[in-house]
Scaffold this active site. Structure first.
Site, PDB file in Angstrom:
ATOM      1  N   PRO A   1      47.161  40.121  49.663  1.00  0.00           N
ATOM      2  CA  PRO A   1      45.882  39.973  50.341  1.00  0.00           C
ATOM      3  C   PRO A   1      44.736  39.454  49.492  1.00  0.00           C
ATOM      4  O   PRO A   1      44.727  39.563  48.283  1.00  0.00           O
ATOM      5  CB  PRO A   1      45.581  41.393  50.800  1.00  0.00           C
ATOM      6  CG  PRO A   1      46.236  42.234  49.759  1.00  0.00           C
ATOM      7  CD  PRO A   1      47.485  41.501  49.375  1.00  0.00           C
TER       8      PRO A   1
ATOM      9  N   LYS B   1      40.481  39.781  49.549  1.00  0.00           N
ATOM     10  CA  LYS B   1      39.333  40.438  50.160  1.00  0.00           C
ATOM     11  C   LYS B   1      38.121  39.534  50.127  1.00  0.00           C
ATOM     12  O   LYS B   1      38.049  38.610  49.334  1.00  0.00           O
ATOM     13  CB  LYS B   1      38.984  41.726  49.424  1.00  0.00           C
ATOM     14  CG  LYS B   1      39.718  42.934  49.958  1.00  0.00           C
ATOM     15  CD  LYS B   1      41.210  42.765  49.907  1.00  0.00           C
ATOM     16  CE  LYS B   1      41.689  42.521  48.520  1.00  0.00           C
ATOM     17  NZ  LYS B   1      43.075  42.086  48.463  1.00  0.00           N
TER      18      LYS B   1
ATOM     19  N   GLN C   1      49.550  41.902  41.427  1.00  0.00           N
ATOM     20  CA  GLN C   1      49.840  40.493  41.153  1.00  0.00           C
ATOM     21  C   GLN C   1      50.238  39.812  42.452  1.00  0.00           C
ATOM     22  O   GLN C   1      51.161  40.231  43.128  1.00  0.00           O
ATOM     23  CB  GLN C   1      50.972  40.387  40.120  1.00  0.00           C
ATOM     24  CG  GLN C   1      51.514  39.004  39.868  1.00  0.00           C
ATOM     25  CD  GLN C   1      50.468  38.012  39.389  1.00  0.00           C
ATOM     26  OE1 GLN C   1      50.200  37.002  40.046  1.00  0.00           O
ATOM     27  NE2 GLN C   1      49.851  38.305  38.249  1.00  0.00           N
ATOM     28  N   TYR C   2      49.553  38.729  42.809  1.00  0.00           N
ATOM     29  CA  TYR C   2      49.835  38.013  44.054  1.00  0.00           C
ATOM     30  C   TYR C   2      51.004  37.051  43.947  1.00  0.00           C
ATOM     31  O   TYR C   2      51.496  36.556  44.956  1.00  0.00           O
ATOM     32  CB  TYR C   2      48.599  37.224  44.497  1.00  0.00           C
ATOM     33  CG  TYR C   2      47.487  38.063  45.099  1.00  0.00           C
ATOM     34  CD1 TYR C   2      47.532  39.449  45.093  1.00  0.00           C
ATOM     35  CD2 TYR C   2      46.388  37.447  45.679  1.00  0.00           C
ATOM     36  CE1 TYR C   2      46.511  40.201  45.634  1.00  0.00           C
ATOM     37  CE2 TYR C   2      45.356  38.198  46.231  1.00  0.00           C
ATOM     38  CZ  TYR C   2      45.414  39.566  46.200  1.00  0.00           C
ATOM     39  OH  TYR C   2      44.397  40.307  46.739  1.00  0.00           O
ATOM     40  N   GLY C   3      51.445  36.745  42.749  1.00  0.00           N
ATOM     41  CA  GLY C   3      52.588  35.831  42.612  1.00  0.00           C
ATOM     42  C   GLY C   3      52.540  35.112  41.284  1.00  0.00           C
ATOM     43  O   GLY C   3      51.670  34.264  41.075  1.00  0.00           O
TER      44      GLY C   3
END
Length: 476
Positions: free
Chosen positions: A12, A14, A282-284
């Site tokens: 996600p 924000k 961590q998003y990727g």
């Protein structure tokens, strides 16, 4: 474009752009069972919709007094902060399956029948739009905290998009926008217009883009696009470059209330935290800054995220097209192949063999005619002939120079803008991505320029073959 969504977790983003409309509690609903301590936990500066969302989570048993994180005002706008010291690896939250918004939730809803056969993200988009419209939605407190937009490039104006002229990010953005528009036209005709009793409210293309953006920036996916899901509370976690692992997300069995047990979406802290620190994930690790920009609406000031995708293709007019395709496919590639070139990192190991295969011609074609496919690929890992190696250098360098000519600024001009600062969030993304792409292209051009200078010093297939046959004497 095989898929708009990544097969890894789609985590996600924000934003402070929260919906300010807060729907009134229905008198028929049970009252919030919140103690005064939990009410006092939250920073009073937190928007009222978030406070009401927190009350709902507490009342539903998703969070308790023992939950070690809570919503807080952070640099990104809104995030999760530690209520106490948290050890690395400690579980910080667990959201029961009944609160996941996934294809199961859609199937069990009133629109489940009309969503059968739709792409998962499309059925979830329709579900979001309907729940956002319903005053008595189970999810209305969650809907109230979802952002109206992000800084994702899919929401940029034409003027803002002009700042990424020449970039691969612009091409990807326009392709995604066209894809979403086409999918909306199809689902509007096939589902929405014919089911007014289920969708008695207008759904515009902008609405559909909102739902798409929410999924793109906030959905998690364990095992690919078929398992997309939104997880309220969990999607408040922000991203950090400090987190260098993606193994902090788990699905486990656990208590989901006072007397219930359920599958939980669980976060473990990837970092050791002090009370007041922000909980980050961590998003990727493999996402480029362009991926981050289109998915989440931000980039990292991290050169390791700067990338450019080099696409190569075996020409269908090639006399040995079929043989070359067989060789490529037997090594995990195809008629076209994408190679992600990253700043400061080694070139993908299969780049040179594929380049040499594509450029193979003339007298070098005897390799294809006389040697088995797997053996050919092994040979292509080393220079084949001077003509072949010279051609791949020329093709790559010409491509780099052509791509660089498409940008309307230089690297130096971009770096000056970043050094001066005072850029809007979107212009900061634009300048960062276009500068990063150009640096990668310059790096790639430099690599093959140096390769050209070494052509006379390289050892080619015929020389290696003669040595193997012991037909070349030792130099005197």
């Amino acid at each position: 474009m095989a898929s708009v969504f990544s097969s890894s977790f789609l985590c996600p983003l924000k934003t402070t752009k929260l919906r300010i409309k807060l729907q009134t509690l229905q008198s028929s609903q049970k009252p919030f069972l919140i103690n005064s301590f939990q009410l006092r936990e939250l920073d009073p500066k937190i928007p009222q919709p978030v406070q009401t969302f927190w009350k709902w989570l507490c009342d539903e048993g998703v969070v308790s007094i023992k939950t070690p994180v809570k919503p807080g005002i952070v640099a990104e706008g809104l995030g999760l902060v530690a209520k106490r010291d948290i050890s690395k690896g400690e579980t910080v939250l667990g959201v029961p399956k009944r609160f996941w918004i996934n294809t199961d939730a859609v199937a069990e809803s009133e629109i489940g029948n009309v969503c059968t056969g739709l792409e998962p993200w499309i059925s979830l988009a329709l579900f979001l739009l309907r729940e956002k419209w319903k005053d008595d939605s189970k999810w209305k407190y969650y809907m109230a905290v979802l952002p109206e937009s992000t800084d994702s490039t899919i929401y940029w104006s034409e003027g803002e998009l002009s700042e990424i002229q020449g970039t691969q990010l612009l091409c990807t953005t326009l392709s995604v926008k066209e894809y979403v528009q086409n999918e909306f036209q199809k689902v509007e005709e096939q589902v929405i217009l014919g089911n007014k009793q289920l969708f008695p409210f207008p759904i515009t293309l902008d609405d559909f883009f909102w739902a798409f953006g929410i999924l793109r920036s906030r959905a998690f996916s364990r095992g690919g696009i078929q398992n997309l899901m939104l997880v309220p509370f969990a999607d408040l976690a922000n991203h950090s470059v400090k987190v260098t692992t993606e193994d902090h997300i788990h699905e486990i069995g656990g208590p989901a209330g006072l007397f219930s047990w359920d599958l939980l979406f669980s976060f473990q802290s990837p970092l050791k935290l002090k009370a007041g620190d922000q909980f980050l994930i961590q998003y990727g690790l493999n996402k480029s800054n362009a991926d981050m920009a289109i998915g989440y609406g931000f980039i990292e000031p991290n050169s390791a995220r700067d990338a450019f995708t080099l696409t190569l293709e075996i020409s269908k007019t090639d006399d040995f097209y079929g043989d070359k395709l067989d060789i490529a496919e037997s090594n995990g590639l195809g008629e076209t192949a994408d190679f992600d070139i990253k700043l400061g990192q080694s070139l993908p190991p299969s780049l040179f063999p594929y380049l040499r295969l594509v450029a193979l011609g003339g007298t070098d074609n005897f390799l294809i005619e006389s040697i088995s496919g797997n053996a050919v690929w092994n040979l292509l890992e080393l220079p084949v002939s001077r003509a072949n190696e010279e051609l791949i250098c020329k093709v790559v360098r010409d491509s780099c120079r052509s791509a660089l000519s498409g940008y309307h600024t230089t690297i130096e001009e971009d770096e000056k803008l970043m050094k001066e600062g005072n850029l809007s969030s979107r212009l900061q993304i634009a300048v960062g991505v276009r500068a990063g792409e150009k640096k990668v292209l310059q790096q790639l051009d430099d690599i093959f320029r140096e390769r050209e200078l070494e052509l006379d010093e390289l050892e080619y297939y015929q020389e290696r073959r003669l040595k193997d046959l012991d037909l070349v004497g030792e130099p005197k």
